[in-house]
Design a protein around this motif. Sequence first.
Motif, PDB file in Angstrom:
ATOM      1  N   VAL A   1       0.781  -1.123  -0.277  1.00 57.30           N
ATOM      2  CA  VAL A   1      -0.343  -0.627  -0.131  1.00 57.30           C
ATOM      3  C   VAL A   1       0.880   1.132   0.124  1.00 57.30           C
ATOM      4  CG1 VAL A   1      -1.626   1.229   1.395  1.00 57.30           C
ATOM      5  CG2 VAL A   1      -2.111  -1.774   0.988  1.00 57.30           C
ATOM      6  N   ALA A   2       2.201   0.767   1.056  1.00 52.13           N
ATOM      7  CA  ALA A   2       2.726   2.515   0.518  1.00 52.13           C
ATOM      8  C   ALA A   2       3.100   2.666  -0.622  1.00 52.13           C
ATOM      9  CB  ALA A   2       3.916   1.978   1.976  1.00 52.13           C
TER      10      ALA A   2
ATOM     11  N   ASP B   1      -7.891  -2.583   0.736  1.00 46.53           N
ATOM     12  CA  ASP B   1      -8.132  -0.732   1.425  1.00 46.53           C
ATOM     13  C   ASP B   1      -7.409   0.258   1.369  1.00 46.53           C
ATOM     14  OD1 ASP B   1     -10.719  -2.471   1.790  1.00 46.53           O
ATOM     15  OD2 ASP B   1      -9.929  -3.610   4.142  1.00 46.53           O
ATOM     16  N   GLY B   2      -6.076   0.243   0.889  1.00 40.74           N
ATOM     17  CA  GLY B   2      -5.649   0.939   1.158  1.00 40.74           C
ATOM     18  C   GLY B   2      -5.372   1.720  -0.603  1.00 40.74           C
TER      19      GLY B   2
ATOM     20  N   ARG C   1       0.252   3.824  -2.964  1.00 40.44           N
ATOM     21  CA  ARG C   1      -0.387   5.391  -2.612  1.00 40.44           C
ATOM     22  C   ARG C   1       1.036   6.292  -3.063  1.00 40.44           C
ATOM     23  NH1 ARG C   1      -2.252   4.672   4.282  1.00 40.44           N
ATOM     24  NH2 ARG C   1      -3.950   4.033   3.306  1.00 40.44           N
TER      25      ARG C   1
ATOM     26  N   ARG D   1      -4.668  -7.674   0.475  1.00 40.70           N
ATOM     27  CA  ARG D   1      -4.193  -6.995   1.269  1.00 40.70           C
ATOM     28  C   ARG D   1      -3.784  -5.133   0.522  1.00 40.70           C
ATOM     29  NH1 ARG D   1       1.147  -9.298   3.296  1.00 40.70           N
ATOM     30  NH2 ARG D   1       1.053 -10.123   0.721  1.00 40.70           N
ATOM     31  N   GLY D   2      -3.909  -5.106  -0.610  1.00 43.14           N
ATOM     32  CA  GLY D   2      -3.415  -4.115  -0.899  1.00 43.14           C
ATOM     33  C   GLY D   2      -5.420  -3.215  -1.176  1.00 43.14           C
TER      34      GLY D   2
ATOM     35  N   GLU E   1      -9.032   3.752   0.067  1.00 37.85           N
ATOM     36  CA  GLU E   1      -9.183   5.442   0.612  1.00 37.85           C
ATOM     37  C   GLU E   1      -8.688   6.486   0.216  1.00 37.85           C
ATOM     38  OE1 GLU E   1      -6.506   4.352   4.238  1.00 37.85           O
ATOM     39  OE2 GLU E   1      -8.323   2.077   5.135  1.00 37.85           O
ATOM     40  N   THR E   2      -6.822   6.145  -0.568  1.00 40.98           N
ATOM     41  CA  THR E   2      -6.304   7.126  -1.419  1.00 40.98           C
ATOM     42  C   THR E   2      -7.993   7.932  -2.497  1.00 40.98           C
ATOM     43  OG1 THR E   2      -4.375   5.591  -1.161  1.00 40.98           O
ATOM     44  CG2 THR E   2      -4.439   7.511  -2.758  1.00 40.98           C
TER      45      THR E   2
END
Length: 710
Positions: free
Chosen positions: A305-306, A340-341, A309, A337-338, A344-345
């Motif tokens: 996710v990092a 939801d991140g 983003r 796992r990626g 959100e973005t």
Amino acid sequence: MTPHSQYSWLRSSLVMIMTLRESDAGSWNTEEMADFAKSFSLDALGFSVGGIMAFYPSDIPLHPRAKTLGERDLAAEMIASLAKRGIRPIARIDPSMASRALYAERPEWFAQDKTGAPVEVHGHFITCPNGGYYNDFMIRVVEEILTRYAFDGLWANAAQFSPWHTPQCHCTVCQQKFRAKTGKAIPDENWSDPVWRQYNEWRYECIAEWNARVQAAKTRVRPSCAWMPLSQVAESWDHSRVGGWDLDYTEPHQDGIVLEAQRRYANMFWPGLEARYMRSLAPEKGGGITTSYFLPWWRFYRVPVAENRMWAGQVMAQGVMPWIHVTGYQKEQFDHRGLDGLRETFAVFDRNRDTYMEAKPVADLALVYSRHSLDNFGHKDPAARYLDHFRGAYNTMMDQRLAFDILSGNRLTAEMLARYKAVMLPNTACLSDAACAALETYVRNGGHLVSTYRSGDFDEMGAPRETTLLGGLIGAKGTGVTWKSLRAAYAAIRDPSSPLLAGFEGTDLLPVAGDITFMRTDDQPAIPAPLTLVPPVEGEVGSGISVPEFNTINHVTDYPMIVDRRVGKGRIIHFPWQPDLIGFRYGFRDLFRLIANAVRQAEGWRDVATVKGPGLIDLSVMEKSDRLVVSLVNFSAPGSFNTGQRRIIEELIPLHDLEITVDVPSSFRRDRVRLVFAEREIPVTRLDGNRIRFTLPRLEAMETIEMLFG
Ligand SMILES: [Zn+2]
């Protein structure tokens, strides 16, 4: 109606491209898929429709329907499910390969390697962009799809030569077509051969021709549908060069622009590079930059996710739309796992559309990107010969926190350049006569040009110029001597009071490596340049190493490492060596500072915004009629290992208490600014004139500071 207004939805649409698979298409629930799309705040969803595989009941013989679908019309179902949720449909097509059955009927439609054999991938054969498959069969597919279905967009994957890492095409059509144009046979790769350079250019032209043909076809049957073939710029040169992808050629034949930034061997600033490039190339056209959910080429494994983003954030920061690419929506064997991140973005973007959309950049500096230099100077090793210069310039702007735009070297005009206080050419070796003339006019009329190494020494096709750009501007003549692969050399600071050498207190010299060209100017100045060459300090010539007992500098030459001249009302500052490339390779901040100092000598220069505090960030400033928008994207990640591979970013280190100053218009009268991601306001301090200052408490992947006027 303005020419592009019917596609204006593309300028403000969040888009996902979803690739369907034959194996499970039959069991897919379009309501679930549309809900999935909605959960990303999407405005449009692209999904596979035709080409390699038809996901609808196609009537075109040998356009293979996905077997698992039976008589099901997935395209119609999907469009209906999307319509219920107000999401526009985009048709994804892929012309890059076709079945053995079709090959048996029309072998002349397929790519051939040098021995005349077809090229096989996944049990299919690669098709040729010049052949009948692209130009007849796929045109019928496009017409059938757009006649039957009300798609708002048409997006093509892999419309290119040598897709999926396959060899150069030698099919009969290519041979005849190239001979008709040039009278020559298709050459082997040899960059010193002008015929090869012509062939390389011809591939780009052929892809543009096909794009024009598809655009004409869709205009016949559904003119409201936006045509936008996939392309890429710069970092993935190994793919786009052999593919024949160059936006300079294709853009006139596209209704929207989509650039892909999926490959992760690329530098992490690639999405921002492409967003800047696309925005300046065709500001009136919409589209986006694609981030992949997956980590190429593990198509089922997520990018952390990092990293994603930061990847998508760079695009938003430029006011360009972030797109996302997912291979299928897997229920099993899929890394969730990626999701939801990214949701959100995209949700932050969705809630703050007014902040980002239709904003225009506020940058006084333009960096020139040159595909012609990449190819016709870069030759077989374009990263080392060209791209690392450009990357070094990009790295300079990030390190020195300068807001900048990127312009295509193929489209420079004096009018376009006049908007900038400074223009930088990072070894922009190959420039057309028109580009050189535009740059000369720019400088003579008061422009400020910063250039490195061989900039302007060749025409766009790579032939040496009789009068180089520097020759035209300051009468400089190359001596024909280039000192190559210097190691352990230096540049001596001869005049510490020169503003070009500000910030180097405490050192007498800077590191030099790489190549240096030697030139003569008619006006040899009486005093030495502020920075001059110290030849390599080494035991044996070329070794780069010396025994400490004998390691002394016993000769400081007067050869200038900075050529700084006034020309007309303007100025050129030229580095006859490679500070951009060497700075990039070794991470020398001093060389970034040296280049930035040269930029900041531009008449009336003042940084639009400044950021104080540690960390690597990408700074951009955008404006609209009612607000100013400053975005910071955080690139500060652990990566201090040399593995020969760009390591994926699992974690970004948050930055704290960044002190930011910005020039605001007099219509900004508030005492607070809004943080878009932190979702709160912070106080500002008024400085002299229209400058304000505030402290950003914490920067995670990205923050945008919005200053509303009035
Ligand atoms: Zn061919």
